[in-house]
Design an enzyme around this catalytic site. Structure first.
Site, PDB file in Angstrom:
ATOM      1  N   TYR A 253      -2.452  -9.338  16.689  1.00  0.00           N
ATOM      2  CA  TYR A 253      -1.896  -8.438  15.601  1.00  0.00           C
ATOM      3  C   TYR A 253      -3.114  -7.100  15.779  1.00  0.00           C
ATOM      4  CZ  TYR A 253      -2.623  -6.037  10.597  1.00  0.00           C
ATOM      5  OH  TYR A 253      -3.335  -5.631  10.086  1.00  0.00           O
TER       6      TYR A 253
ATOM      7  N   ILE B 129      -4.752 -12.890  -1.321  1.00  0.00           N
ATOM      8  CA  ILE B 129      -4.942 -12.595  -3.114  1.00  0.00           C
ATOM      9  C   ILE B 129      -3.547 -12.262  -3.714  1.00  0.00           C
ATOM     10  CG2 ILE B 129      -5.839 -11.260  -5.474  1.00  0.00           C
ATOM     11  CD1 ILE B 129      -8.053 -11.381  -3.446  1.00  0.00           C
TER      12      ILE B 129
ATOM     13  N   LEU C 263      12.495  -2.787   4.820  1.00  0.00           N
ATOM     14  CA  LEU C 263      13.274  -3.938   3.912  1.00  0.00           C
ATOM     15  C   LEU C 263      12.621  -5.277   3.725  1.00  0.00           C
ATOM     16  CD1 LEU C 263      15.783  -2.110   1.217  1.00  0.00           C
ATOM     17  CD2 LEU C 263      13.031  -1.547   0.872  1.00  0.00           C
TER      18      LEU C 263
ATOM     19  N   ILE D 285       1.079  -1.627  -0.112  1.00  0.00           N
ATOM     20  CA  ILE D 285      -0.154  -0.094   0.214  1.00  0.00           C
ATOM     21  C   ILE D 285       1.339   1.103   0.623  1.00  0.00           C
ATOM     22  CG2 ILE D 285      -1.544   1.646   0.714  1.00  0.00           C
ATOM     23  CD1 ILE D 285      -2.803  -1.330   2.425  1.00  0.00           C
TER      24      ILE D 285
HETATM   25  P1  NAD Z   1       3.602  -4.352   3.359  1.00  0.00           P
HETATM   26  O1  NAD Z   1       3.819  -5.703   4.097  1.00  0.00           O
HETATM   27  O2  NAD Z   1       3.091  -4.866   1.916  1.00  0.00           O
HETATM   28  O3  NAD Z   1       4.162  -3.444   3.822  1.00  0.00           O
HETATM   29  C1  NAD Z   1       4.207  -2.957   5.089  1.00  0.00           C
HETATM   30  C2  NAD Z   1       5.396  -2.557   4.669  1.00  0.00           C
HETATM   31  O4  NAD Z   1       6.594  -1.768   6.366  1.00  0.00           O
HETATM   32  C3  NAD Z   1       7.282  -3.223   4.427  1.00  0.00           C
HETATM   33  O5  NAD Z   1       7.380  -2.774   3.148  1.00  0.00           O
HETATM   34  C4  NAD Z   1       7.461  -3.634   5.015  1.00  0.00           C
HETATM   35  O6  NAD Z   1       8.847  -3.963   5.169  1.00  0.00           O
HETATM   36  C5  NAD Z   1       7.895  -2.055   5.783  1.00  0.00           C
HETATM   37  N1  NAD Z   1       7.864  -2.917   7.860  1.00  0.00           N
HETATM   38  C6  NAD Z   1       8.088  -3.761   8.393  1.00  0.00           C
HETATM   39  N2  NAD Z   1       8.702  -3.404  10.092  1.00  0.00           N
HETATM   40  C7  NAD Z   1       8.529  -2.171   8.927  1.00  0.00           C
HETATM   41  C8  NAD Z   1      10.039  -1.439  10.380  1.00  0.00           C
HETATM   42  N3  NAD Z   1      10.257  -2.322  11.645  1.00  0.00           N
HETATM   43  N4  NAD Z   1      10.112  -0.501   9.791  1.00  0.00           N
HETATM   44  C9  NAD Z   1       9.856  -0.314   8.861  1.00  0.00           C
HETATM   45  N5  NAD Z   1       9.419  -0.582   7.827  1.00  0.00           N
HETATM   46  C10 NAD Z   1       8.813  -1.991   8.493  1.00  0.00           C
HETATM   47  O7  NAD Z   1       1.695  -3.476   3.830  1.00  0.00           O
HETATM   48  P2  NAD Z   1       0.481  -3.630   3.412  1.00  0.00           P
HETATM   49  O8  NAD Z   1      -0.646  -4.252   3.195  1.00  0.00           O
HETATM   50  O9  NAD Z   1       1.088  -2.820   2.464  1.00  0.00           O
HETATM   51  O10 NAD Z   1      -0.025  -3.205   4.417  1.00  0.00           O
HETATM   52  C11 NAD Z   1       0.529  -1.256   4.840  1.00  0.00           C
HETATM   53  C12 NAD Z   1      -0.403  -1.515   6.371  1.00  0.00           C
HETATM   54  O11 NAD Z   1      -2.027  -1.176   6.259  1.00  0.00           O
HETATM   55  C13 NAD Z   1       0.498  -2.023   7.079  1.00  0.00           C
HETATM   56  O12 NAD Z   1      -0.159  -1.451   8.835  1.00  0.00           O
HETATM   57  C14 NAD Z   1      -0.979  -3.443   7.587  1.00  0.00           C
HETATM   58  O13 NAD Z   1      -0.855  -3.766   8.536  1.00  0.00           O
HETATM   59  C15 NAD Z   1      -2.444  -2.204   7.547  1.00  0.00           C
HETATM   60  N6  NAD Z   1      -2.773  -2.999   6.833  1.00  0.00           N
HETATM   61  C16 NAD Z   1      -3.177  -4.267   5.695  1.00  0.00           C
HETATM   62  C17 NAD Z   1      -4.296  -5.116   5.098  1.00  0.00           C
HETATM   63  C18 NAD Z   1      -4.509  -5.464   3.720  1.00  0.00           C
HETATM   64  O14 NAD Z   1      -5.611  -5.913   3.473  1.00  0.00           O
HETATM   65  N7  NAD Z   1      -2.972  -5.196   2.790  1.00  0.00           N
HETATM   66  C19 NAD Z   1      -5.607  -4.634   5.899  1.00  0.00           C
HETATM   67  C20 NAD Z   1      -5.270  -4.179   6.618  1.00  0.00           C
HETATM   68  C21 NAD Z   1      -4.475  -3.407   7.305  1.00  0.00           C
HETATM   69  C1  UD1 Z   2      -5.423  -9.127   6.304  1.00  0.00           C
HETATM   70  C2  UD1 Z   2      -4.548  -8.094   6.215  1.00  0.00           C
HETATM   71  C3  UD1 Z   2      -3.847  -8.222   7.631  1.00  0.00           C
HETATM   72  C4  UD1 Z   2      -4.881  -7.157   7.314  1.00  0.00           C
HETATM   73  C5  UD1 Z   2      -6.645  -7.396   7.650  1.00  0.00           C
HETATM   74  C6  UD1 Z   2      -7.861  -7.015   7.865  1.00  0.00           C
HETATM   75  C7  UD1 Z   2      -2.312  -8.913   5.004  1.00  0.00           C
HETATM   76  C8  UD1 Z   2      -0.912 -10.347   5.180  1.00  0.00           C
HETATM   77  N1  UD1 Z   2      -2.982  -9.648   5.815  1.00  0.00           N
HETATM   78  O1  UD1 Z   2      -5.609 -10.522   6.776  1.00  0.00           O
HETATM   79  O2  UD1 Z   2      -3.558  -6.665   7.577  1.00  0.00           O
HETATM   80  O3  UD1 Z   2      -5.256  -6.024   9.404  1.00  0.00           O
HETATM   81  O4  UD1 Z   2      -6.678  -8.456   5.692  1.00  0.00           O
HETATM   82  O5  UD1 Z   2      -9.092  -7.176   7.329  1.00  0.00           O
HETATM   83  O6  UD1 Z   2      -2.763  -7.708   4.256  1.00  0.00           O
HETATM   84  N2  UD1 Z   2      -5.495 -18.087   3.504  1.00  0.00           N
HETATM   85  C9  UD1 Z   2      -5.118 -19.331   2.719  1.00  0.00           C
HETATM   86  N3  UD1 Z   2      -3.981 -19.810   1.255  1.00  0.00           N
HETATM   87  C10 UD1 Z   2      -3.319 -18.988   2.107  1.00  0.00           C
HETATM   88  C11 UD1 Z   2      -3.401 -17.765   2.756  1.00  0.00           C
HETATM   89  C12 UD1 Z   2      -4.327 -17.255   3.679  1.00  0.00           C
HETATM   90  O7  UD1 Z   2      -6.579 -20.108   2.800  1.00  0.00           O
HETATM   91  O8  UD1 Z   2      -2.429 -19.208   1.236  1.00  0.00           O
HETATM   92  C13 UD1 Z   2      -6.429 -18.089   3.903  1.00  0.00           C
HETATM   93  C14 UD1 Z   2      -6.255 -16.799   5.498  1.00  0.00           C
HETATM   94  O9  UD1 Z   2      -6.626 -18.779   6.324  1.00  0.00           O
HETATM   95  C15 UD1 Z   2      -7.942 -16.536   5.794  1.00  0.00           C
HETATM   96  C16 UD1 Z   2      -7.955 -15.474   4.241  1.00  0.00           C
HETATM   97  O10 UD1 Z   2      -7.205 -16.950   3.864  1.00  0.00           O
HETATM   98  O11 UD1 Z   2      -9.203 -17.343   5.982  1.00  0.00           O
HETATM   99  C17 UD1 Z   2      -7.486 -14.463   3.946  1.00  0.00           C
HETATM  100  O12 UD1 Z   2      -6.151 -14.071   4.774  1.00  0.00           O
HETATM  101  P1  UD1 Z   2      -5.354 -13.105   4.589  1.00  0.00           P
HETATM  102  O13 UD1 Z   2      -5.022 -13.249   3.306  1.00  0.00           O
HETATM  103  O14 UD1 Z   2      -4.254 -13.350   5.035  1.00  0.00           O
HETATM  104  O15 UD1 Z   2      -5.914 -12.144   5.225  1.00  0.00           O
HETATM  105  P2  UD1 Z   2      -6.939 -11.452   7.027  1.00  0.00           P
HETATM  106  O16 UD1 Z   2      -6.431 -13.065   7.872  1.00  0.00           O
HETATM  107  O17 UD1 Z   2      -7.718 -11.834   6.988  1.00  0.00           O
END
Ligand code: NAD
Ligand code: UD1
Length: 324
Positions: free
Chosen positions: A145, A190, A33, A13
């Site tokens: 988390y 995904i 990273l 993101i």
């Molecule tokens: P991501 O893992 O791609 O991005 C997180 C980034 O933070 C990574 O580039 C990682 O290298 C960096 N990072 C981790 N630890 C660090 C540290 N100690 N210092 C500096 N950088 C560090 O994940 P994302 O999907 O882009 O998520 C971004 C934010 O959104 C996170 O806070 C995550 O919890 C939150 N979030 C994501 C989702 C989702 O579906 N992707 C859903 C809910 C919340």
């Molecule tokens: C995800 C986000 C989390 C966020 C949350 C908000 C990631 C890694 N996780 O968690 O940061 O706060 O949404 O809703 O971005 N699964 C499989 N096979 C796989 C991986 C996952 O079946 O290989 C299943 C998991 O068990 C789960 C579902 O897919 O039931 C979604 O998993 P995941 O993508 O990790 O998302 P969340 O746990 O919902």
């Protein structure tokens, strides 16, 4: 030209947001990273990358005392729910302590700030069965988390009410799209699924592991809609001290996800079903009325978002092939 700091800005993101803003504004990215990659970032004179950890107080103080930012997006975190179950102490330091430390540093050093926006999560709602989730719904965090995200989010909002630090928090539902790293077993589902499709198209023998029976559902939101929401919330006055759900208002289960992509590509992804993960939530769905009130409107359904994502990956795949 605004000055924008994005922690975790080399991640999924964060890098999409950094590339979006660096077209017109000065963007500083801090990332260790661990999951992100510099290659996610466009090469732009407006982009400054700092490799380091948000837990490093000295580094954060140096950055925040040197430049007055207009906007700060705190996205750095260990984003995996399952990883937090495996490593609660380490993930707590990043997912909670870094936020608290940042708030203090911002309060004492940032005097022109328009908004500090914190990335919280739909995971805070836990498994309380009422759907869709409104911002005022029951909060039942089930994992380290989710507990860290909720506690951090509360501090973020409180720093506005107590000290006037201009803050907002967002609860992302399940974000997907290009640049999400599939390499960890804890990566977003995904991104892993897309990786398996690419391998299948490359004629590798693979299957996609589904934990549980695949009927668990999520509100999957496409990255471009997330960027739209973040920009709206950061620049709205109504959002000061507020928390917003970011999703689409529609949910879909994992089996249905696979059929959408199977149909689009005309292939069948082999699935291997395993036991469900502990701490996993069965169903998740956002009520997005609150963010809609400040102008948000998702442009993608899960079908159109997935098709755009698949097309992007296929173009990259063809690009890689033609380089060989
Ligand atoms: P991501 O893992 O791609 O991005 C997180 C980034 O933070 C990574 O580039 C990682 O290298 C960096 N990072 C981790 N630890 C660090 C540290 N100690 N210092 C500096 N950088 C560090 O994940 P994302 O999907 O882009 O998520 C971004 C934010 O959104 C996170 O806070 C995550 O919890 C939150 N979030 C994501 C989702 C989702 O579906 N992707 C859903 C809910 C919340
Ligand atoms: C995800 C986000 C989390 C966020 C949350 C908000 C990631 C890694 N996780 O968690 O940061 O706060 O949404 O809703 O971005 N699964 C499989 N096979 C796989 C991986 C996952 O079946 O290989 C299943 C998991 O068990 C789960 C579902 O897919 O039931 C979604 O998993 P995941 O993508 O990790 O998302 P969340 O746990 O919902």
């Amino acid at each position: 030209m605004k000055r924008i700091l994005i922690t975790g800005g080399a991640g999924f993101i964060g890098s999409t947001l950094a590339n979006f803003y660096s077209k017109e504004h000065k963007v500083t990215v801090i990332d260790d990273l661990s999951m992100g990659s510099i290659s996610n970032l466009d090469s732009s004179a407006n982009l400054c990358f700092i490799e380091g950890s948000v837990t490093d107080r000295e580094l954060m103080e140096k950055v925040l005392s040197k430049t007055q930012f207009d906007y700060i997006f705190h996205l750095a975190a260990i984003a995996s729910v399952a990883d937090s179950v495996a490593r609660p102490l380490e993930t707590h330091q990043i997912n909670f302590d870094s936020v608290f430390q940042l708030l203090e540093l911002v309060k004492n050093n940032q005097f022109e700030l328009k908004r500090l926006l914190f990335a919280s999560s739909a995971a805070v709602y836990g498994d309380e069965p009422t759907l869709p989730k409104q911002e005022e719904s029951v909060i039942r965090p089930l994992t380290p988390y989710a507990i860290d995200k909720f506690a951090a989010e509360k501090y973020v909002v409180d720093y506005y009410h107590l000290y006037g630090v201009p803050t907002s928090a967002v609860r992302f539902f399940n974000v997907y799209g290009p640049k999400q790293n599939p390499e960890s077993p804890y990566s977003g589902v995904i991104s892993i699924m897309m990786d398996r499709y690419k391998k299948l198209l490359n004629k590798e023998a693979i299957d996609f592991t589904v934990f549980g029976d695949g009927t668990q559902s999520r509100d999957f939101v496409f990255i471009e809609d997330v960027i739209q929401a973040l920009d709206l919330i950061a620049t709205s006055q109504d959002s000061l001290g507020e928390v917003y759900n970011i999703g689409t208002g529609k949910a879909i289960n994992l089996n249905e996800l696979v059929s959408i992509v199977d149909n689009f590509l005309g292939i069948n992804l082999p699935i291997c079903y395993e036991d469900e993960r502990s701490g996993d939530i069965k169903h998740s769905l956002a009520d997005i009325s609150k963010v809609t009130e400040i102008g948000y409107e998702p442009n993608y359904t899960v079908k159109t978002g997935l098709e755009k994502y698949v097309s992007y990956e296929l173009n990259n795949l063809n690009g890689e092939d033609s380089k060989k």
